[in-house]
Design a protein around this motif. Structure first.
Motif, PDB file in Angstrom:
ATOM      1  N   UNK A  16    -101.695 -32.051  50.781  1.00 22.44           N
ATOM      2  CA  UNK A  16    -100.531 -31.071  51.326  1.00 22.44           C
ATOM      3  C   UNK A  16    -100.687 -29.658  50.300  1.00 22.44           C
ATOM      4  N   UNK A  17    -100.727 -28.650  51.319  1.00 19.98           N
ATOM      5  CA  UNK A  17    -100.760 -27.311  50.716  1.00 19.98           C
ATOM      6  C   UNK A  17     -99.570 -26.644  50.792  1.00 19.98           C
ATOM      7  N   UNK A  18     -98.522 -26.815  51.636  1.00 18.76           N
ATOM      8  CA  UNK A  18     -97.250 -26.051  51.529  1.00 18.76           C
ATOM      9  C   UNK A  18     -96.121 -26.578  50.917  1.00 18.76           C
ATOM     10  N   UNK A  19     -95.398 -25.867  50.601  1.00 16.27           N
ATOM     11  CA  UNK A  19     -93.973 -26.303  50.103  1.00 16.27           C
ATOM     12  C   UNK A  19     -92.776 -26.585  51.034  1.00 16.27           C
ATOM     13  N   UNK A  20     -91.742 -27.368  50.490  1.00 14.71           N
ATOM     14  CA  UNK A  20     -90.522 -27.899  51.280  1.00 14.71           C
ATOM     15  C   UNK A  20     -90.786 -28.305  52.698  1.00 14.71           C
ATOM     16  N   UNK A  21     -90.524 -27.908  53.692  1.00 12.23           N
ATOM     17  CA  UNK A  21     -90.306 -28.233  54.920  1.00 12.23           C
ATOM     18  C   UNK A  21     -91.612 -28.370  55.713  1.00 12.23           C
ATOM     19  N   UNK A  22     -92.615 -27.473  55.441  1.00 16.98           N
ATOM     20  CA  UNK A  22     -94.023 -27.200  55.980  1.00 16.98           C
ATOM     21  C   UNK A  22     -94.715 -28.617  55.334  1.00 16.98           C
ATOM     22  N   UNK A  23     -94.357 -28.670  53.862  1.00 19.23           N
ATOM     23  CA  UNK A  23     -95.039 -29.665  53.266  1.00 19.23           C
ATOM     24  C   UNK A  23     -94.720 -31.118  53.901  1.00 19.23           C
ATOM     25  N   UNK A  24     -93.548 -31.241  54.238  1.00 21.31           N
ATOM     26  CA  UNK A  24     -92.972 -32.537  54.568  1.00 21.31           C
ATOM     27  C   UNK A  24     -93.476 -32.799  55.906  1.00 21.31           C
ATOM     28  N   UNK A  25     -93.728 -31.807  56.820  1.00 16.80           N
ATOM     29  CA  UNK A  25     -94.420 -32.128  57.896  1.00 16.80           C
ATOM     30  C   UNK A  25     -95.873 -32.409  58.004  1.00 16.80           C
ATOM     31  N   UNK A  26     -96.414 -31.990  57.026  1.00 17.49           N
ATOM     32  CA  UNK A  26     -97.882 -32.177  56.507  1.00 17.49           C
ATOM     33  C   UNK A  26     -97.954 -33.617  55.987  1.00 17.49           C
ATOM     34  N   UNK A  27     -96.958 -33.993  55.236  1.00 15.52           N
ATOM     35  CA  UNK A  27     -96.892 -35.409  54.769  1.00 15.52           C
ATOM     36  C   UNK A  27     -96.944 -36.328  56.044  1.00 15.52           C
ATOM     37  N   UNK A  28     -96.040 -35.896  56.983  1.00 16.39           N
ATOM     38  CA  UNK A  28     -95.936 -36.951  58.314  1.00 16.39           C
ATOM     39  C   UNK A  28     -97.162 -37.011  59.005  1.00 16.39           C
ATOM     40  N   UNK A  29     -97.840 -35.836  59.126  1.00 20.12           N
ATOM     41  CA  UNK A  29     -99.054 -35.925  59.730  1.00 20.12           C
ATOM     42  C   UNK A  29    -100.148 -36.668  59.050  1.00 20.12           C
TER      43      UNK A  29
END
Length: 278
Positions: A148-161
């Motif tokens: 995961x490269x992004x913080x907060x919400x964007x990182x959460x979406x990366x985690x879901x992917x």
């Protein structure tokens, strides 16, 4: 007064399209096509966005309601009742005569002489999900991405992917299903969805509609909503148990398409990586 009938909408012509298949726009295009058979007025002046179509998801059906007859009455010499009746009969008499196609079986109702209502059960929706899952040409080429490269919400979406990717890898190792998944054409029982399954389907429908919109969207919010619904779905769905469960194919198609849509949003809309592993 309510009049009932059934029609079949042909998905074969757009199965290999490189663009996202929006179920709403597909039904709007069918309505627009058959309106043109009623009057040349509609051919020249209407676009898909002019076809009102409001969706609702119940435990057993996806429902689209259209007040097209009321909206277009002023554009023609027909009153709403005559226009609705002509469109209803045109739809049920001309839609998809061939049996050698990929079809959506749709129940259509004419209610109170002016309202057109389309009912799709979840076995029919499974056809659409199967076609949607094959739109690989829409995805840009990329290599395996880890972390995961992004913080907060964007990182959460990366985690879901990444989570969806991990589940699909495990499913392949365990031979949980084989692709392509084929929808059942003659179900013996009704397919009911749980609230988490309905929530995820609703988000998939919304995102597939929004990806073809030209207006500027808040893609981070859209990705977050899809991610939240997916992670809630995963917590409540036993994907690796009950192998004979009638919803097994439907659940895996929900997961496959969630990953597909998240990848598109992350890579093409948010311009960030779509991790396959944490």
């Amino acid at each position: 007064m309510t009049i009932n009938s059934y029609l079949k909408l042909n998905l074969a012509t757009i199965e290999n399209s490189s663009s996202i298949l929006s179920l709403k726009k597909f039904i709007q295009s069918q309505i627009l096509t058959f309106l043109a058979q009623i009057s040349d007025i509609f051919t020249e002046s209407l676009f898909l966005t002019d076809i009102p179509l409001v969706s609702t998801i119940t435990d057993t059906h996806l429902i689209y309601r259209s007040a097209i007859a009321l909206k277009l009455a002023q554009k023609s010499f027909l009153n709403p009742e005559i226009l609705a009746d002509k469109l209803f009969n045109t739809l049920i008499n001309t839609c998809c005569k061939s049996e050698n196609t990929i079809n959506l079986t749709v129940q259509i109702q004419l209610i109170d002489q002016v309202w057109l209502v389309f009912y799709l059960d979840f076995y029919s929706i499974q056809h659409w999900l199967n076609v949607l899952s094959k739109q690989v040409d829409y995805l840009p080429p990329r290599s395996l991405t880890i972390g995961i490269t992004e913080p907060l919400i964007a990182g959460y979406c990366q985690y879901a992917h990444a989570r969806a990717s991990a589940l699909l890898r495990l499913a392949e190792q365990e031979k949980v299903f084989s692709l392509p998944i084929l929808a059942l054409t003659e179900p013996s029982t009704q397919l009911n969805l749980s609230p988490p399954e309905r929530s995820l389907l609703e988000q998939i429908l919304k995102v597939s509609d929004q990806l073809e919109e030209t207006k500027k969207e808040n893609w981070l919010k859209i990705a977050r909503n899809l991610s939240e619904s997916f992670l809630g779905f995963e917590r409540h769905s036993r994907l690796f148990s009950n192998k004979n469960c009638p919803k097994k194919q439907f659940r895996w198609l929900l997961l496959i398409n969630t990953r597909f849509l998240l990848q598109i949003i992350l890579l093409t809309k948010l311009k960030i990586s779509a991790p396959d592993e944490l």
